[in-house]
Write an enzyme that holds these catalytic residues in place. Structure first.
Site, mmCIF file in Angstrom:
data_model
loop_
_atom_site.group_PDB
_atom_site.id
_atom_site.type_symbol
_atom_site.label_atom_id
_atom_site.label_comp_id
_atom_site.label_asym_id
_atom_site.label_seq_id
_atom_site.Cartn_x
_atom_site.Cartn_y
_atom_site.Cartn_z
ATOM 1 N N LYS A 1 16.143 21.610 -11.600
ATOM 2 C CA LYS A 1 15.484 20.352 -11.921
ATOM 3 C C LYS A 1 16.311 19.403 -12.774
ATOM 4 O O LYS A 1 17.054 19.820 -13.656
ATOM 5 C CB LYS A 1 14.186 20.642 -12.683
ATOM 6 N N SER B 1 14.721 21.612 -16.716
ATOM 7 C CA SER B 1 13.496 22.389 -16.893
ATOM 8 C C SER B 1 13.867 23.731 -17.501
ATOM 9 O O SER B 1 14.935 24.268 -17.215
ATOM 10 C CB SER B 1 12.830 22.588 -15.534
ATOM 11 N N GLU C 1 9.639 8.178 -17.328
ATOM 12 C CA GLU C 1 8.280 8.731 -17.496
ATOM 13 C C GLU C 1 7.723 8.415 -18.878
ATOM 14 O O GLU C 1 6.566 8.041 -19.033
ATOM 15 C CB GLU C 1 8.292 10.246 -17.288
ATOM 16 N N HIS D 1 0.835 -1.216 0.000
ATOM 17 C CA HIS D 1 0.000 0.000 0.000
ATOM 18 C C HIS D 1 0.862 1.255 0.000
ATOM 19 O O HIS D 1 0.435 2.301 0.470
ATOM 20 C CB HIS D 1 -0.950 0.034 1.201
#
Ligand code: ARG
Length: 483
Positions: free
Chosen positions: A297, A291, A304, A164
């Site tokens: 970043k 970024s 992804e 979980h």
């Protein structure tokens, strides 16, 4: 290839037709933009067919020689980019056949004896896919090897295992990676199984009903390597089924979807592990991007995108299976739509497996003979995280069971201990013995062995468990299997 590189002259289909197709219809129905990538399979299939026609005395030895000569030239024209693909010739099959006739005359016109584009295209797609499955199997082995190598260096690295997404029990990082090795091993098994059903010969089915010529289908199957592990030719046994069903492509796409789903799960973990809040791993900069606005970043674009491309491959499975639904026997033009999803599935999966192998295992530096730039593991961050969340609570319960408590009572006792530790903002292992004994008098000083991450890990020795000795045995098994 773009449309404007194609010759788009229009001709009527045959003497039966009073007008040529409109340009729009021609573009709508043609497949040569994409099916030209089947050309190697198409030539191989044609050569096997011609060889058999000659052996059966259906065409002459001279015709066979002319066909072989013409096909050799066509092969080199396609390889060099000199081949003129023509839109009005619709697809790869008609383009190659027309060029053959241009080169060798009547012998080229005899090639299609006892054959239809229906059994021809079904054969081409199967041959092409079979070879792509072999390439994918090799890539899957490499990815598994990369994971096993990283696992080997991280058997004693402990991270919190989650259920979980809540801290559950400590596990070895190697054990965690080997879970993915199991998944990819099953993906390889599935592909091998799909390959068996793909590697069967439709040729000889002709348009739908078989043909009147005395064809030797077994000879063609042997020539094309469509044989089982004992060398027995594998033939599609019903001509209607052979030309029409694309279930092999559908099940391939299903197997590919599952494989992408496994990659996607791994991607999701890498993305989490790379976030500042975890800091468990780093991937090399060449797999990340910055970024345009936030200078700090470094984004995990490759995992992804792999997660995103999983949707694309699952979409192709939906496309293909829906394409088949509702088609009456036998061949229908609908089936021309099988190619783009199938091609894109193969391309996407191949690139994904390659990039993951390199991102995880690194790249071989020929100068040093070492692999560089693979996954970087922050063992300290993993262990620190495992210390949060009372990951050894089950171990304390098991300890009490060994002292004679029924498991349910032990469970309740430990819940009280966890509550106390929470209120002191400390770990179970930081509670003094006297406090622990307040929860149950059977608790003794040896309790601290089971409360340590190390003790917890080493105690899970069941086959398939996370104890380092088990994990090492699994690594050995995978090494032998993948050698
Ligand atoms: N381009 C077609 C396909 O991909 C080849 C078969 C055409 N057969 C036909 N009867 N029109 O399916």
């Amino acid at each position: 290839m773009s449309h404007n590189q194609l010759d788009t002259k229009s001709q009527a289909w045959s003497a039966l037709f009073s007008e040529p197709m409109s340009e729009l219809v021609q573009r709508y129905t043609a497949s040569v933009f994409f099916d030209q990538r089947l050309w190697r399979a198409d030539i191989a299939g044609s050569l096997a067919h011609a060889d058999m026609l000659a052996a059966q005395g259906i065409i002459s030895a001279e015709d066979l020689a002319a066909i072989q000569r013409g096909m050799a030239q066509i092969r080199s024209e396609i390889e060099s980019g000199a081949f003129q693909w023509k839109l009005d010739l619709e697809d790869v099959h008609l383009n190659i056949e027309a060029r053959l006739t241009q080169l060798v005359g009547d012998a080229g016109k005899r090639l299609h004896t006892g054959r239809s584009r229906n059994d021809q295209v079904a054969t081409d797609v199967r041959l092409w896919l079979r070879d792509e499955i072999d390439a994918l199997a090799a890539l899957l082995s490499e990815l598994q090897r990369a994971l096993v190598e990283v696992a080997e260096r991280n058997v004693d690295v402990i991270l919190p295992g989650f259920t979980h997404l809540q801290v559950a029990q400590p596990v070895s990082f190697a054990h965690h990676l080997l879970a993915y090795v199991e998944m990819f091993a099953r993906d390889a098994e599935r592909l091998a199984d799909v390959r068996r059903r793909t590697n069967r010969l439709p040729l000889g089915s002709a348009a739908l009903a078989g043909t009147t010529y005395p064809l030797d289908r077994e000879r063609v199957a042997r020539t094309l390597g469509m044989v089982d592990e004992h060398g027995v030719p594998q033939l599609c046994q019903n001509s209607l089924d052979a030309v029409s069903d694309r279930d092999f492509a559908i099940e391939f796409t299903a197997a590919a979807s599952l494989c992408m789903v496994h990659v996607s799960r791994l991607s999701e973990e890498l993305i989490l592990w790379m976030s500042q809040n975890f800091g468990f791993v780093k991937i090399a900069d060449r797999f990340t991007t910055g970024s345009s606005i936030m200078p700090q970043k470094k984004n995990p674009d490759v995992p992804e995108l792999a997660r995103g491309k999983t949707g694309r491959v699952v979409g192709h499975l939906m496309g293909l299976i829906t394409l088949m639904k509702g088609q009456p026997l036998a061949y229908n033009k609908d089936n021309q739509e099988d190619k783009e999803p199938l091609f894109d599935t193969v391309d996407t999966l191949k690139d994904t497996l390659r990039i993951f192998t390199e991102m995880i295992g690194g790249q071989l530096n020929p100068a040093t003979g070492q692999k560089e730039g693979g996954l970087t593991v922050n063992a300290q961050a993993m262990e620190d995280a495992a210390r949060k969340g009372y990951a050894t609570a089950t171990d304390l319960a098991d300890y009490l069971v060994k002292k004679g408590l029924p498991f349910r009572d032990a469970h309740e006792t430990v819940a009280h201990a966890v509550k106390a530790a929470q209120s002191h903002a400390c770990d179970l292992s930081e509670l003094p013995l006297a406090v622990l004994q307040g929860f149950h008098p059977a608790i003794e000083a040896d309790v601290y062995d089971v409360l340590s991450l190390h003790g917890s890990l080493h105690a899970r020795r069941t086959l398939g468990g996370t104890a380092p000795q088990q994990v090492r045995a699994q690594i050995e098994r995978h090494r032998a299997r993948l050698a």
